[in-house]
Design an enzyme around this catalytic site. Sequence first.
Site, short mmCIF file in Angstrom:
data_model
loop_
_atom_site.label_atom_id
_atom_site.label_comp_id
_atom_site.label_asym_id
_atom_site.label_seq_id
_atom_site.Cartn_x
_atom_site.Cartn_y
_atom_site.Cartn_z
N GLY A 189 66.02 14.90 -25.71
CA GLY A 189 65.19 16.20 -25.61
C GLY A 189 64.83 16.24 -24.02
O GLY A 189 65.23 15.24 -23.04
N ALA A 190 64.06 17.16 -23.62
CA ALA A 190 63.50 17.42 -22.20
C ALA A 190 62.09 18.16 -22.30
O ALA A 190 61.79 18.78 -23.32
CB ALA A 190 64.32 17.90 -21.40
N ASP A 191 61.33 18.07 -21.41
CA ASP A 191 60.09 18.72 -21.08
C ASP A 191 60.26 19.92 -20.51
O ASP A 191 59.69 21.01 -20.90
CB ASP A 191 59.06 17.81 -20.71
CG ASP A 191 58.77 16.69 -21.29
OD1 ASP A 191 58.27 16.58 -22.64
OD2 ASP A 191 59.25 15.40 -20.84
N LYS B 149 61.63 14.94 -17.92
CA LYS B 149 61.57 14.04 -19.10
C LYS B 149 60.20 12.98 -18.84
O LYS B 149 59.92 12.71 -17.91
CB LYS B 149 62.66 13.34 -19.22
CG LYS B 149 63.91 14.28 -19.82
CD LYS B 149 65.10 13.84 -20.31
CE LYS B 149 64.89 12.45 -21.18
NZ LYS B 149 64.27 12.89 -22.52
N GLY B 150 60.02 12.52 -19.96
CA GLY B 150 59.04 11.61 -19.98
C GLY B 150 57.66 11.83 -20.78
O GLY B 150 56.72 11.03 -20.82
N GLY C 106 57.14 11.95 -23.65
CA GLY C 106 57.11 10.84 -24.79
C GLY C 106 56.89 9.70 -24.26
O GLY C 106 57.25 8.48 -25.00
N GLU D 61 65.32 6.32 -21.04
CA GLU D 61 65.95 7.29 -21.16
C GLU D 61 66.95 7.34 -19.91
O GLU D 61 68.07 7.88 -20.28
CB GLU D 61 65.13 8.44 -21.35
CG GLU D 61 64.42 8.74 -22.81
CD GLU D 61 63.42 9.68 -22.82
OE1 GLU D 61 63.01 10.13 -23.89
OE2 GLU D 61 62.89 10.17 -21.54
N LYS E 113 61.19 25.36 -23.20
CA LYS E 113 61.60 24.42 -22.02
C LYS E 113 62.19 24.94 -20.88
O LYS E 113 62.43 24.11 -19.82
CB LYS E 113 62.12 23.19 -22.63
CG LYS E 113 61.83 22.55 -23.92
CD LYS E 113 60.32 21.97 -23.80
CE LYS E 113 59.94 21.13 -25.04
NZ LYS E 113 60.84 20.22 -25.56
C1 5RP Z 1 60.40 11.54 -24.04
C2 5RP Z 1 61.01 12.89 -23.86
C3 5RP Z 1 61.20 13.73 -24.62
O1 5RP Z 1 62.54 14.12 -24.63
C4 5RP Z 1 60.40 15.00 -24.23
O2 5RP Z 1 59.05 14.60 -24.11
C5 5RP Z 1 60.64 16.14 -25.00
O3 5RP Z 1 59.92 15.77 -26.37
P1 5RP Z 1 59.92 16.82 -27.52
O4 5RP Z 1 61.43 16.93 -28.16
O5 5RP Z 1 59.00 16.14 -28.57
O6 5RP Z 1 59.43 18.25 -27.11
O7 5RP Z 1 61.14 12.73 -22.44
O8 5RP Z 1 60.00 10.67 -23.19
#
Ligand code: 5RP
Length: 234
Positions: A84-86, A96-97, A99, A105, A123
């Site tokens: 995934g990505a933010d 990213k990050g 999570g 990653e 996003k």
């Molecule tokens: C974790 C990440 C995740 O991919 C990012 O935070 C997206 O998370 P989500 O799918 O819950 O929106 O970078 O470090």
Amino acid sequence: MSADEMKKAAAAAALEEVRPGMRLGLGTGSTAAWFVRLLAEKVRDGLDVVGVPTSVATERLARELGITVITLDDVAGLDLTIDGADEFDPELNLIKGGGAALLREKIVAADSRRMIVITDESKAVETLGAFPLPIEVVTFGATATVRAIAEAARSVGLAGALAFRRAPDGEKLVTDQGNWLVDASFRQISDPKALAIALSRIPGVVEHGLFIGLASSVIVAGRSGIRRIDRRTT
Ligand code: 5RP
């Protein structure tokens, strides 16, 4: 479609890229967790793949669901990473990050022939930075490192609040690699490459959440369906 249904739809679209025998990078977060769950269904039906998880949480989920877990040291590179990505921008640069798993990653994505990012429309941004940029720092000398981050940001025309990420108990959050995270609210990162270079020069910075040139494609689930954006190679 709810946000969660969109995440699941993006994960399902990415699953179509998986072929028997593949060595996969397994991302972290709620969208990547959907991919792991859907992948596990295929594994139960006989699909033969192995996966390198990008976090303790993903490793736990993958093992629980019966996916064979390996490490990067077991193989000479991965075929495909799904994560995934933010945030992502039109060049497929990522933040990213969110999570807290950006270090693993990035190592996993960098060792993969392809990285497919799975997201929902929320996003997509024109310019990265509304989402605070996570920066992983060594605990030793962390305050000095934060000062150096502020200075590096200034050198590329950026400023903003720098805050240590907190765990639910109020203590500084410790990453899977035993480091801390600084979330940098730069708001508009007009030159992500320049910022990435400046941050990488700081000794106490282990890694940062700018993923530049790593994503091959982004699969975006929205209310009107799925769209896929491929990175331009020229
Ligand atoms: C974790 C990440 C995740 O991919 C990012 O935070 C997206 O998370 P989500 O799918 O819950 O929106 O970078 O470090």
